[in-house]
Scaffold this active site. Structure first.
Site, PDB file in Angstrom:
ATOM      1  CG  HIS A  68      -4.108   5.667  -6.173  1.00 24.60           C
ATOM      2  ND1 HIS A  68      -3.403   5.590  -6.994  1.00 24.60           N
ATOM      3  CD2 HIS A  68      -5.091   6.580  -6.470  1.00 24.60           C
ATOM      4  CE1 HIS A  68      -3.865   6.269  -8.283  1.00 24.60           C
ATOM      5  NE2 HIS A  68      -4.963   6.945  -7.871  1.00 24.60           N
ATOM      6  N   GLY A 108      31.295  11.910  14.951  1.00 26.49           N
ATOM      7  CA  GLY A 108      30.431  11.521  13.617  1.00 26.49           C
ATOM      8  C   GLY A 108      31.221  10.895  12.672  1.00 26.49           C
TER       9      GLY A 108
END
Length: 468
Positions: free
Chosen positions: A446, A39
């Site tokens: 929304h 990693g």
């Protein structure tokens, strides 16, 4: 001696993604990593652990500062446990690095633990931690060795009181006064972690503003918000000495007038950037050229001065970003397979994971002015957004820069809640050469934070914002 089509040196985001894509395309693939976990910096001592601490400290800050206004009452004193925060961070890191190991196994990628160094252009020596060594033969090699924290020549980093980001991620205590040298992404993110936990935080920056590589409007807004949170800034200050006496660290810096400012704290975090890491690589044995800045020289195909050796990520030119490295890893793998991939470096987004978050893609206003490009702007503040009022996250804005003649979007810059996620919409729009009007005419749900992007696009389209 083991032979592979592709050997990748380094298992950070660029390296492991390159290895996976190579394996997917049918190449026999090996990856070399000198540490016991995969990693690279990002997963072990960078992106992932810093975000874990940012989230933990954010929860604590909300509990102490914002829960009451939401009608959440907590009886008794609210305390944090720094040891548990660090332990949780470790668990998150372990989960992610274990996931990479799983992906290596799944894709039948051979992992070698040790330091990889070139013997010549097609042979790589793996010096293992137990003293043994092994030679690998590689038809192609991808160098993905990443970067390490930079420092200043006169600073002696002792990793105890004068520290880098690596040590800042595992402190056993919250600093009383954390002095951060450098006003970039790393310093500000870690600074906010400890600011929320009660530390006094002072940022010393050589240039005249923080996050200097981003749009000036973002820098101004982030400075305002962080000052409101209690962070102190010393911009246009040149550090000239950093000394330690016991548990005390003293930083001296000269301001623009030549006056010396002295700061005393118990920790100094050196966050002046990162440098390409090629230590022990023996690139010269393979004929790979390294520039004066320590970067590996590559062409437009990410090919080094040796035709079968490629390099990606922090070790080459460009922004030191995990997602840039990933794109380059895929690019090289697909190039080796005879495909025609592309990367638009103008569309690699940049993100600062403070709260509010900062995110940007494309050109800044400063860059457009310098290039003489005629542009128009549309800006929309989060405080005018219903979703922001509902959550209480009203700091920040979205700004869209568009070509004055063609209306093509040239840059999108945002600071506010969840902008690290919102920037993906901006990248998508710009990838397909969207105009400001294109974005303005898209339906945005929304109430959402994303409505600020639509409203900014409306603002850039004949000043048509609806809610300001």
């Amino acid at each position: 001696m083991s032979s592979f089509d592709v050997v990748v040196i380094g298992s950070g985001p660029g390296g492991y993604v390159a290895a996976i894509r190579c394996a997917q395309l049918g190449f026999s693939t090996a990856i070399i990593e000198k540490y016991s976990t995969l990693g690279g910096t990002c997963l072990n001592v960078g992106c992932i652990p810093s975000k874990a601490l940012l989230d933990s400290s954010h929860h604590y800050h909300d509990a102490t500062s914002h829960f009451a206004e939401h009608g959440i009452e907590i009886s008794g004193e609210i305390k944090f446990n720094i040891d548990q925060m660090i332990a949780r961070k470790g668990t998150v890191v372990d989960q992610n690095t274990s996931g990479i190991k799983y992906l290596m196994d799944k894709n039948k990628i051979t992992v070698f633990e040790g330091v990889g160094s070139f013997e010549d252009a097609t042979h790589i020596k793996v010096a293992k931690n137990d003293g043994a060594s092994e030679i690998l033969e590689a038809k192609y090699t991808i160098i993905a060795t990443g970067s390490k924290p930079s420092s200043l020549p006169f600073i002696s980093i002792d990793k105890e009181r004068i520290i880098t980001s690596t040590e800042a991620l595992k402190l056993k205590e919250v600093p009383k006064h954390l002095i951060i040298i450098g006003g970039g992404v790393i310093g500000l993110e870690l600074g906010q972690v400890y600011l929320r936990l009660g530390a006094q935080v002072s940022v010393v920056e050589y240039l005249d503003r923080i996050i200097p590589g981003m749009d000036g409007g973002l820098s101004k807004e982030l400075t305002k918000v962080l000052k409101k949170q209690g962070m102190k800034f010393y911009t246009s200050h040149k550090v000239k000495s950093v000394t330690r006496n016991g548990d005390n660290v003293q930083v001296q810096a000269d301001n623009a007038k030549g006056e010396t400012v002295t700061l005393d704290g118990d920790y100094a975090l050196v966050a002046v950037g990162r440098r390409p890491y090629t230590d022990g690589l023996a690139a010269e044995k393979a004929g790979v050229k390294v520039t004066e800045r320590g970067q590996i020289e590559v062409n437009d195909y990410l090919q080094t001065t040796v035709s079968n050796i490629y390099a990606i990520g922090d070790v080459i030119k460009g922004a030191m970003l995990a997602h840039k490295a990933e794109e380059e890893g895929v690019f090289v793998a697909e190039t080796l397979a005879g495909q025609k991939p592309h990367i638009d470096y103008n569309l690699i987004p940049g993100v600062v994971y403070t709260w509010p978050e900062v995110a940007a893609v494309g050109k800044t206003e400063e860059q457009l002015k310098e290039a003489g490009v005629t542009y128009k702007t549309g800006s929309f503040p989060f405080k005018a957004l219903g979703r922001s009022r509902a959550s209480g996250d009203t700091d920040g804005f979205v700004k869209i820069l568009a070509d004055a003649k063609t209306d093509e979007v040239l840059g999108i810059h945002m600071i506010g809640a969840r902008t690290a996620d919102l920037i993906a919409e901006a990248v998508t729009a710009m990838e397909f050469k969207a105009s400001a009007e294109d974005i303005a005419r898209m339906s945005h749900a929304h109430p959402t934070y994303a409505e600020a992007v639509k409203e900014a696009a409306l603002g850039a389209t004949e000043n048509r914002s609806l809610h300001i």
